[in-house]
Design an enzyme around this catalytic site. Structure first.
Site, PDB file in Angstrom:
ATOM      1  N   THR A  30      20.319   9.605   6.408  1.00  0.00           N
ATOM      2  CA  THR A  30      19.658   8.921   5.296  1.00  0.00           C
ATOM      3  C   THR A  30      18.384   8.220   5.770  1.00  0.00           C
ATOM      4  O   THR A  30      18.117   8.132   6.961  1.00  0.00           O
ATOM      5  CB  THR A  30      20.602   7.864   4.697  1.00  0.00           C
ATOM      6  OG1 THR A  30      20.937   6.909   5.719  1.00  0.00           O
ATOM      7  CG2 THR A  30      21.872   8.507   4.180  1.00  0.00           C
ATOM      8  N   ASP A  31      17.605   7.729   4.810  1.00  0.00           N
ATOM      9  CA  ASP A  31      16.432   6.935   5.164  1.00  0.00           C
ATOM     10  C   ASP A  31      16.383   5.677   4.299  1.00  0.00           C
ATOM     11  O   ASP A  31      17.288   5.425   3.499  1.00  0.00           O
ATOM     12  CB  ASP A  31      15.152   7.762   5.067  1.00  0.00           C
ATOM     13  CG  ASP A  31      14.763   8.115   3.636  1.00  0.00           C
ATOM     14  OD1 ASP A  31      15.263   7.494   2.679  1.00  0.00           O
ATOM     15  OD2 ASP A  31      13.928   9.017   3.466  1.00  0.00           O
ATOM     16  N   ALA A  32      15.320   4.902   4.477  1.00  0.00           N
ATOM     17  CA  ALA A  32      15.246   3.598   3.819  1.00  0.00           C
ATOM     18  C   ALA A  32      15.112   3.705   2.298  1.00  0.00           C
ATOM     19  O   ALA A  32      15.197   2.695   1.598  1.00  0.00           O
ATOM     20  CB  ALA A  32      14.091   2.777   4.400  1.00  0.00           C
ATOM     21  N   GLN A  33      14.907   4.913   1.783  1.00  0.00           N
ATOM     22  CA  GLN A  33      14.942   5.095   0.329  1.00  0.00           C
ATOM     23  C   GLN A  33      16.390   5.177  -0.163  1.00  0.00           C
ATOM     24  O   GLN A  33      16.629   5.290  -1.365  1.00  0.00           O
ATOM     25  CB  GLN A  33      14.166   6.346  -0.080  1.00  0.00           C
ATOM     26  CG  GLN A  33      12.646   6.214   0.165  1.00  0.00           C
ATOM     27  CD  GLN A  33      11.855   7.392  -0.390  1.00  0.00           C
ATOM     28  OE1 GLN A  33      12.416   8.407  -0.784  1.00  0.00           O
ATOM     29  NE2 GLN A  33      10.533   7.252  -0.413  1.00  0.00           N
ATOM     30  N   GLY A  34      17.339   5.188   0.772  1.00  0.00           N
ATOM     31  CA  GLY A  34      18.748   5.157   0.378  1.00  0.00           C
ATOM     32  C   GLY A  34      19.371   6.524   0.172  1.00  0.00           C
ATOM     33  O   GLY A  34      20.530   6.632  -0.217  1.00  0.00           O
TER      34      GLY A  34
END
Lengths: 141, 141, 141, 141
Positions: free
Chosen positions: A21-25
């Site tokens: 995953t990334d910081a965009q969720g």
């Protein structure tokens, strides 16, 4: 190509971890291509292809020469996704693979629709080799 | 800078580390999409877009909705590659970006030819938002 | 060890992209080890070591045999971090490296404190080789 | 299951794909930390912990505050490795986990010996929270 039209495609379940995953969720877009490759690897294994022996003994490898993907809906941390792989077209030195990703189960929501063109090449010279048609003979499409 | 036809595209140099490669000795195919996103991020930064402020303050994000790439030649450990980004088409809620990767310099060997369709969406509802045309007004194409 | 005590360590700036983060909104813990390896690679380059020639011509490689890290504060999307690398101890076939990560600048907040034990080995036999002391002679600590 | 001395640790099998390897032909060192986190995630799931509900509903997360690993022997493309996870020490706001990686099976060759210190924190304030001891009560050590 003897499989029935309504045959289920090869399907491989993958759990989404934080690493994906990334910081965009949601799952980072490039990581879906990792998922697709895991499913292709398992699909080839199911078809009897030993990629490590090919690499080490025959010095032949599969490589991706083209790919495309439409990202329809995101997967999130802890989801399980199902990644399919199926032969769409067999050429002399390349073959086209269709791969979709579904949420949770094969008839779950479609998350991604993708295609991959793969080539079979000599690992040292990078020159194309004829794809062994026997791999796919009784199995897919 | 007005968008003269012969304008150079935005270009971002990236060094290939071991983390980017795989046991075939070349950059792993999914990692080129990471490289492309780094170049897009720096391109947007150069255009004055502060993606973190957008995310944190306005809750708007750019997401990739489609991508495709042709892998023409591989990059290897320690290579420097140049990744370009340029606006190909600006829609209401999406825009198309052309991205190529060259070995060593902008007129070096072409390694990858790619396109990306990006959307501008609300981070919470995931609904499309109008792309601020001002971003691209005086800059690209 | 002829360098002055107050010498600044080798420092390498790294931008945090979406690919580095996870759904917790911060850099994914394993990715700091990627950052550390980028800094080590650039540090070795600055010391005159050509890792690709070593690999291809002499079949000798550096490998990590042990590492540890304390994660003190997180880095986030779009941050720039500074990763240091410095020789802590030179053994016959291994050497110890100290690596810290700071936010924004060398005297910025400390995010991570780490150590790495690296070995110099034959790429084919995996047997240890004497680390060329000349690499570090006039340069560090 | 009460924590008998001879209890087998939690063990999770992981297949090595091309994405995990690097141009040295082995698993890239940082990726073992991904493997370790997959095993921890599945271990917590087996202990009844729903990390997604924790994150979304209670805004509490597990984070790694320290880790160390000794890399004893490499894993390669197509290997299956077994990653263990076991509680070594339970503190008020942190707990120590021991994790080993074996080739092929639990009594196969030891590839990696690692430890992780994890903390349980508030996802918004990042302040420590008491680890629910009930998680580990009847299960491990």
């Amino acid at each position: 190509m003897t499989a029935a039209d309504n045959a289920e495609p090869f399907a491989w379940p993958i759990r989404v971890y934080y690493e994906d995953t990334d910081a965009q969720g949601v799952v980072y877009y490039a990581n879906y291509f990792r998922f697709m490759e895991r499913a292709r690897t398992e699909w080839l294994r199911a078809l009897g292809v030993d990629q490590r022996a090919l690499l080490n003994d025959e010095r032949r490898i599969f490589v991706v020469t083209e790919t495309q993907a439409a990202f329809i809906a995101p997967a999130r941390f802890n989801d399980e996704v199902i990644v399919t792989a199926g032969l769409a077209k067999l050429g002399r030195a390349t073959f086209d693979i269709e791969q979709n990703i579904y949420l949770g189960k094969l008839d779950g929501p479609l998350l991604l629709r993708g295609t991959v063109k793969a080539a079979f090449i000599d690992a040292d010279t990078l020159r194309p080799k004829r794809v062994p048609a026997s791999i796919f003979e009784e199995n897919t499409l």
